[in-house]
Design a protein around this motif. Structure first.
Motif, PDB file in Angstrom:
ATOM      1  N   THR A  56       0.852  -1.182   0.000  1.00  0.00           N
ATOM      2  CA  THR A  56       0.000   0.000   0.000  1.00  0.00           C
ATOM      3  C   THR A  56       0.890   1.234   0.000  1.00  0.00           C
ATOM      4  O   THR A  56       1.813   1.346   0.803  1.00  0.00           O
ATOM      5  N   ILE A  57       0.633   2.127  -0.930  1.00  0.00           N
ATOM      6  CA  ILE A  57       1.452   3.318  -1.096  1.00  0.00           C
ATOM      7  C   ILE A  57       0.615   4.540  -0.749  1.00  0.00           C
ATOM      8  O   ILE A  57      -0.553   4.625  -1.125  1.00  0.00           O
ATOM      9  N   ALA A  58       1.225   5.466  -0.018  1.00  0.00           N
ATOM     10  CA  ALA A  58       0.593   6.761   0.204  1.00  0.00           C
ATOM     11  C   ALA A  58       1.389   7.791  -0.585  1.00  0.00           C
ATOM     12  O   ALA A  58       2.547   8.053  -0.261  1.00  0.00           O
ATOM     13  N   PHE A  59       0.761   8.359  -1.617  1.00  0.00           N
ATOM     14  CA  PHE A  59       1.426   9.410  -2.378  1.00  0.00           C
ATOM     15  C   PHE A  59       1.121  10.752  -1.707  1.00  0.00           C
ATOM     16  O   PHE A  59      -0.034  11.080  -1.481  1.00  0.00           O
ATOM     17  N   HIS A  60       2.184  11.468  -1.389  1.00  0.00           N
ATOM     18  CA  HIS A  60       2.018  12.818  -0.835  1.00  0.00           C
ATOM     19  C   HIS A  60       2.418  13.789  -1.926  1.00  0.00           C
ATOM     20  O   HIS A  60       3.594  13.951  -2.210  1.00  0.00           O
ATOM     21  N   VAL A  61       1.427  14.430  -2.528  1.00  0.00           N
ATOM     22  CA  VAL A  61       1.691  15.215  -3.729  1.00  0.00           C
ATOM     23  C   VAL A  61       1.727  16.694  -3.373  1.00  0.00           C
ATOM     24  O   VAL A  61       0.806  17.208  -2.740  1.00  0.00           O
ATOM     25  N   THR A  62       2.805  17.344  -3.746  1.00  0.00           N
ATOM     26  CA  THR A  62       2.898  18.785  -3.515  1.00  0.00           C
ATOM     27  C   THR A  62       3.612  19.434  -4.686  1.00  0.00           C
ATOM     28  O   THR A  62       4.045  18.749  -5.618  1.00  0.00           O
ATOM     29  N   SER A  63       3.684  20.729  -4.677  1.00  0.00           N
ATOM     30  CA  SER A  63       4.260  21.452  -5.804  1.00  0.00           C
ATOM     31  C   SER A  63       5.188  22.541  -5.298  1.00  0.00           C
ATOM     32  O   SER A  63       5.078  22.990  -4.159  1.00  0.00           O
ATOM     33  N   LEU A  64       6.107  22.943  -6.155  1.00  0.00           N
ATOM     34  CA  LEU A  64       7.010  24.026  -5.801  1.00  0.00           C
ATOM     35  C   LEU A  64       6.633  25.342  -6.463  1.00  0.00           C
ATOM     36  O   LEU A  64       7.163  26.381  -6.121  1.00  0.00           O
ATOM     37  N   ASP A  65       5.760  25.299  -7.456  1.00  0.00           N
ATOM     38  CA  ASP A  65       5.460  26.549  -8.150  1.00  0.00           C
ATOM     39  C   ASP A  65       3.971  26.676  -8.440  1.00  0.00           C
ATOM     40  O   ASP A  65       3.233  27.214  -7.638  1.00  0.00           O
ATOM     41  N   VAL A  66       3.523  26.162  -9.579  1.00  0.00           N
ATOM     42  CA  VAL A  66       2.118  26.308  -9.941  1.00  0.00           C
ATOM     43  C   VAL A  66       1.396  24.996  -9.654  1.00  0.00           C
ATOM     44  O   VAL A  66       1.984  24.050  -9.141  1.00  0.00           O
ATOM     45  N   ASN A  74      -0.513  21.054  -5.414  1.00  0.00           N
ATOM     46  CA  ASN A  74      -0.666  22.470  -5.082  1.00  0.00           C
ATOM     47  C   ASN A  74       0.526  22.910  -4.264  1.00  0.00           C
ATOM     48  O   ASN A  74       0.979  22.176  -3.368  1.00  0.00           O
ATOM     49  N   PRO A  75       1.042  24.117  -4.517  1.00  0.00           N
ATOM     50  CA  PRO A  75       2.125  24.618  -3.669  1.00  0.00           C
ATOM     51  C   PRO A  75       1.660  24.724  -2.225  1.00  0.00           C
ATOM     52  O   PRO A  75       0.555  25.188  -1.952  1.00  0.00           O
ATOM     53  N   GLN A  76       2.495  24.269  -1.326  1.00  0.00           N
ATOM     54  CA  GLN A  76       2.259  24.322   0.118  1.00  0.00           C
ATOM     55  C   GLN A  76       1.061  23.511   0.573  1.00  0.00           C
ATOM     56  O   GLN A  76       0.478  23.790   1.617  1.00  0.00           O
ATOM     57  N   VAL A  77       0.669  22.528  -0.219  1.00  0.00           N
ATOM     58  CA  VAL A  77      -0.398  21.629   0.205  1.00  0.00           C
ATOM     59  C   VAL A  77       0.099  20.202   0.025  1.00  0.00           C
ATOM     60  O   VAL A  77       0.714  19.876  -0.984  1.00  0.00           O
ATOM     61  N   ASP A  78      -0.169  19.385   1.027  1.00  0.00           N
ATOM     62  CA  ASP A  78       0.197  17.970   0.966  1.00  0.00           C
ATOM     63  C   ASP A  78      -1.070  17.198   0.607  1.00  0.00           C
ATOM     64  O   ASP A  78      -1.934  16.991   1.445  1.00  0.00           O
ATOM     65  N   ASN A  79      -1.181  16.812  -0.653  1.00  0.00           N
ATOM     66  CA  ASN A  79      -2.385  16.160  -1.152  1.00  0.00           C
ATOM     67  C   ASN A  79      -2.135  14.651  -1.187  1.00  0.00           C
ATOM     68  O   ASN A  79      -1.256  14.182  -1.899  1.00  0.00           O
ATOM     69  N   VAL A  80      -2.872  13.897  -0.385  1.00  0.00           N
ATOM     70  CA  VAL A  80      -2.568  12.478  -0.172  1.00  0.00           C
ATOM     71  C   VAL A  80      -3.509  11.592  -0.980  1.00  0.00           C
ATOM     72  O   VAL A  80      -4.718  11.833  -1.019  1.00  0.00           O
TER      73      VAL A  80
END
Lengths: 320, 663
Positions: A193-203, A219-225
């Protein structure tokens, strides 16, 4: 079925009793035959090949969900098509002995037809909403981004966290459980089972691992799981699916699901070979503050040759 | 008869004063090129742009929002805003308020039949409607050319016609122009032209606001075009924030353009909503209002209530670029989610702004060509109001994967699925009306039937998109692209052309060529489906939207789609040829009621007189009483009182020529 059936049938008693062909039953017969042939054909022949395949738990469930929706949608489409085709052929003005249409109250409203229509469409729609919600919850968010506070979490004892960092215009990945090293290769262990923590540095980007059936906006400054469980070995495609500027169309790479042992040795080895560079990276965090003073975010140090043999870049701390 | 008794109150009907745009005394009455018209508007726009740009540079010289970009956002914004203002001053939109402000009495508009009135600021809703026809078609065809460019680029997965920057500008410009056009595609031309006549009124409630809505709409067209010489903008029509904040140049055209278009939408919606509520003729009860008017009323509610959000959101964006506020700048305390939510809070009602008028048009076309009453009229009207209400509660389905609170997703999945119930009513209405009908396949009817075919596919795929698990695969890909082209183009644009073929004979007094109309329809219908249906498969196979490179194995499908798109695009040339030939080159006069319709708009003289009706009609029944022995006519036009020939406007009121205004 369902949508069209009541319309003509309820009109039936109003029409002349004998000479009038039984329009409703004719349409119903055509419709039921077509649906009975095409629905199983789709489900058993096309269904197993419907994207995104069965590489992960979320992919398999989403494929099933798509197929069920399609099996319900196809008869609805067929019903309207059969009705439209039948009316165009049977009730065209150019036909010889076409009868004059009868107006009046009976042709304007029909409470039975209207009630039946509203009931049937409501039942279908409410069932679909309920089914979709069930699939969403029991499948731990169905591979979609749940935001920073996920509420449907997998119960597996061992979950591998992988951070996905979107930036103009590539994805990089950090493995916090292996010292937070950063790589451009997305390698995943099978049956995990993988948890992807998706975030961004710009747009805003969107991490779309197509065959894994994972989609989460970066999204920048958001940890989208987003969660999934890998099932099959093989390569998969990662694309950006949210317009992120100039090279959005070229923002893709490929990942691979490998056996657990192979993943472990790859991760440990990469952790060692990149240890010098990891020290230069910002300490692992769930989000990073982009550099507001430069247009590009300023995460990477531009003075380092991006084509250095180790393929890992130097970096500096965010300025703000 | 009771009719004449109702006629007694005719004089009290609140509409004897002719509408006028209000020229400057002794100026607009002067004929020829010295008065105000399109030419002076262009001069005003250019002058305004130059002044605004200069002023912006004076206020903030050397200000670069994006470092070293050489683009001064303040000068850009100032140029565009003052350019739009100059356009309005040049056309004469501000004459009336300015004259009132300084205590002058504005000159009444001359009642003219000269063709030059189509290039002027005029309060006649029929002229404004036809101005909108040309404006919307120009908008549509400009956006269509950009679509041709997109499909050309996508012919090959790897070799390129355009650079990535040019390509993304074209994609963004195409999407933005089409969305701007579609907001007013039906409300502007057909809504303005038809609604007052359909409800038996002599004008709209606010004729100058109605004219303003067109001229600011056309200013929006010019402003969004300026994005291209500014270097375009990279955000697509959605303008998502960190990218919006990052962009310069054409981004200001996007923000200012949407603000202008939004003002026009609010003006048009407000004017028509008030007209429908207050200007219905005696006897035009709510259960007799034509279904098209219902659809426009529901649309107007959305136009007036949803659009302010867009204008406010655009203003925040302008301030971020010019005054260095941080509404959408995450690292300075703003939020990119703010834009996403504001935009889609407008953006989803906007989708129904583009769907409802199409339903209204087919609701008018079907009874005429089936010779049957509209089935389930009340359900249709209720459905439109229901869609309008529900459309405010679904916007977050655009953000399913964006990282919103996860428990919002089942809620918005439910509301989105629910909205398909009232949307589906249009199928109940259509299919019920076709039952045991006598269908004449005239060109408008072909377009109306095509809407059912297209919108069915668009609607059903919408249910797929609303399902969060399936949304993981189809969100942001060609599947959703195909879905909304099926609803907007397959629904609204097909209905628009059906409506144009249906009503242009009344609007222009000329007959459209039937043969060319049929060629146009079949080309458009077949190649629309061949263009967009493969895109569902392309999307499922993993091609994201707005990309200029894609997988090698998708080339065959993309090429098929592209070639179909080129033929689809050329089908509009057939329409243009038909339009030019039938209206201008070899006009054939159209009879007053060519389709033998019972609708009120067909009962008045042709060409429609300046005041629409010689006498205010008294509505006796709804306009759908086909196939009914002894049904009364839709309205008592009072012609027996003024004489059958309906000569000069006699009778109604005599004191109306005084220059005082009614409003």
């Amino acid at each position: 079925m369902t949508d069209t059936a009541p319309t003509p049938s309820a009109h039936q008693p109003a029409g002349p009793p004998s000479a009038e062909p039984r329009h409703f039953w004719r349409m119903f017969a055509i419709w039921i035959v077509l649906s009975a042939i095409l629905d199983p054909l789709f489900y058993f022949l096309v269904g197993p090949h419907v994207p995104p395949g069965t590489m992960t738990s979320s992919a398999a469930e989403n494929q099933l969900d798509f197929n069920i929706l399609f099996v319900i949608a196809l008869p609805v489409i067929l019903a309207v098509w059969v009705y439209l085709g039948y009316s165009i052929i049977m009730w065209r003005a150019s036909r010889k002995d076409a009868p004059e249409p009868v107006g009046g109250e009976a042709a304007r409203t029909n409470l039975r037809v209207q009630t039946a229509w509203i009931t049937v469409t409501s039942v279908i729609v409410l069932f679909l909403a309920g089914f979709g919600t069930y699939e969403l919850i029991q499948n731990y968010g169905a591979g979609g981004g749940q935001g920073p506070n996920p509420i449907w979490k997998p119960t597996a004892s061992h979950i591998l966290p992988v951070q996905v960092i979107g930036q103009q215009w590539k994805f990089t990945y950090r493995y916090p459980t292996y010292g937070g090293f950063e790589t451009q290769q997305l390698i995943l262990p099978a049956d995990t089972t993988i948890a992807f923590h998706v975030t961004s540095l710009d747009v805003i980007h969107s991490f779309w691992a197509y065959q894994l059936s994972i989609k989460a906006d970066a999204n920048p400054q958001v940890d989208n799981v987003a969660y999934t469980t890998t099932r099959q070995l093989g390569r998969f495609t990662v694309r950006c699916s949210e317009l992120c500027g100039l090279w959005h169309g070229a923002m893709y790479n490929f990942g691979q699901v490998v056996p657990k042992a192979q993943f472990d040795s790859w991760a440990r080895q990469t952790e060692l070979t990149t240890a010098a560079n990891t020290r230069l990276l910002p300490p692992f965090a769930w989000t990073y503050v982009p550099d507001a003073n430069g247009a590009g975010g300023g995460y990477y140090n531009n003075t380092v040759d991006p084509y250095s043999p180790s393929e890992v870049y130097g970096a500096r701390q965010p300025a703000s | 008869m009771t009719i004449s008794a109702e006629r007694e109150s005719e004089v009290a009907y609140p509409d004897p004063t002719p509408p006028h745009a209000g020229g400057i005394q002794g100026w607009t009455s002067r004929p020829g090129w010295l008065s105000q018209h399109l030419g002076t508007a262009i001069v005003g726009a250019v002058a305004g742009y130059l002044i605004g740009h200069w002023l912006g540079n004076v206020i903030a010289s050397g200000y670069n929002y994006v470092a070293n970009s050489g683009v001064n956002a303040i000068a850009n914004t100032g140029g565009l805003l003052l350019g739009a203002l100059g356009w309005l001053i040049g056309i004469g939109a501000l004459n009336y308020p300015l004259a009132k402000m300084v205590g002058m009495e504005p000159a009444p508009e001359q009642e003219t039949t000269s063709w030059t009135r189509y290039f002027r600021y005029t309060a006649d809703h029929k002229v404004v409607g036809l101005q909108y026809v040309i404006g919307v078609l120009l908008f549509l065809f400009t956006g269509g050319l950009l679509a041709m460019a997109i499909r050309t680029e996508l012919l090959s997965p790897t070799s390129h016609v355009f650079g990535p920057g040019t390509y993304i500008s074209i994609v963004s410009e195409h999407g933005t122009m089409m969305m701007m056009m579609a907001t007013s595609a039906v409300v502007g031309p057909l809504g303005n032209w038809l609604v007052p006549i359909m409800i038996g009124a002599r004008r709209t409630a606010f004729p100058r606001i109605e004219a303003f809505s067109f001229w600011i709409f056309s200013a929006g067209y010019l402003v969004i075009l300026t994005a291209l010489p500014y270097g375009g903008f990279p955000t697509g029509w959605t303008g998502y924030a960190p990218l919006q904040t990052q962009a310069s140049g054409g981004m200001m055209s996007y923000l200012v353009g949407f603000a202008l278009i939004g003002s026009g939408m609010m003006a048009a919606g407000f004017n028509l909503a008030v007209t429908i509520v207050n200007y219905r003729a005696p006897g035009m009860t709510w259960s007799r209002v034509p279904i098209f008017v219902w659809s426009i009323l529901a649309t107007c509610a959305l136009l007036t209530l949803a659009t302010p959000t867009l204008v406010a959101a655009g203003l925040f964006g302008i301030l971020d670029h010019t005054a260095q506020t941080a509404f959408y700048v995450n690292e300075h305390g703003g939020s990119s989610y703010l834009w996403e939510n504001l935009f889609w809070f407008f953006g989803h009602p906007e989708v129904y702004i583009m769907a409802l008028p199409g339903f209204g048009i087919v609701g008018e076309i079907l009874p005429v060509f089936t010779r049957k009453p509209l089935f389930a009229y009340k359900v249709a009207a209720a459905g439109m109001v229901g869609v309008a209400l529900l459309s405010f509660f679904v916007w977050q389905h655009h953000l399913f994967q964006s990282g919103i609170n996860p428990d919002m997703r089942p809620l918005f999945m439910l509301t989105t699925e629910l909205i398909s119930i009232p949307t589906g009513f249009i199928f109940l209405v259509g299919m019920g009306t076709l039952y045991k009908a006598k269908i004449r396949f005239e060109v408008p009817m072909l377009f109306a039937l095509a809407l059912f075919f297209n919108f069915l596919i668009g609607g059903v795929t919408g249910v797929f998109l609303s399902d969060v698990p399936v949304n993981v695969t189809v969100h942001g890909g060609f599947f959703v692209l195909s879905h909304f082209h099926y609803t907007i183009m397959g629904g609204l644009i097909f209905a628009l052309f059906g409506g144009l073929y249906f009503w242009l004979p009344k609007m222009t007094g000329k007959t459209m060529n039937k043969k060319l109309g049929q060629i146009h329809f079949w080309m458009m219908f077949i190649f629309f489906n061949l263009t967009f249906f493969p895109m569902f498969i392309i999307g499922l196979l993993g091609q994201p939207r707005r990309v200029f490179e894609y997988q090698q194995n998708l080339q065959a499908l993309n090429d098929f789609s592209s070639v179909s798109a080129f033929i689809l695009g050329s089908s509009f040339l057939v329409f243009i040829a038909n339009f030019a030939w039938s209206i201008f080159i070899k006009p054939t006069p159209a009879p007053p009621n060519p389709w033998n319709s019972l609708g009120l708009e067909w009962q008045t003289a042709s060409p429609v007189p300046y005041y629409n009706f010689e006498r205010i009609p008294v509505v006796l029944t709804d306009p759908y009483r086909y196939g009914e022995e002894g049904a009364p006519p839709v309205a008592d036009l009072g012609e027996e009182l003024v004489g059958a020939g309906a000569g000069p406007r006699a009778g109604t009121s005599t004191g109306e020529t005084s220059a005082t205004s009614a409003e």
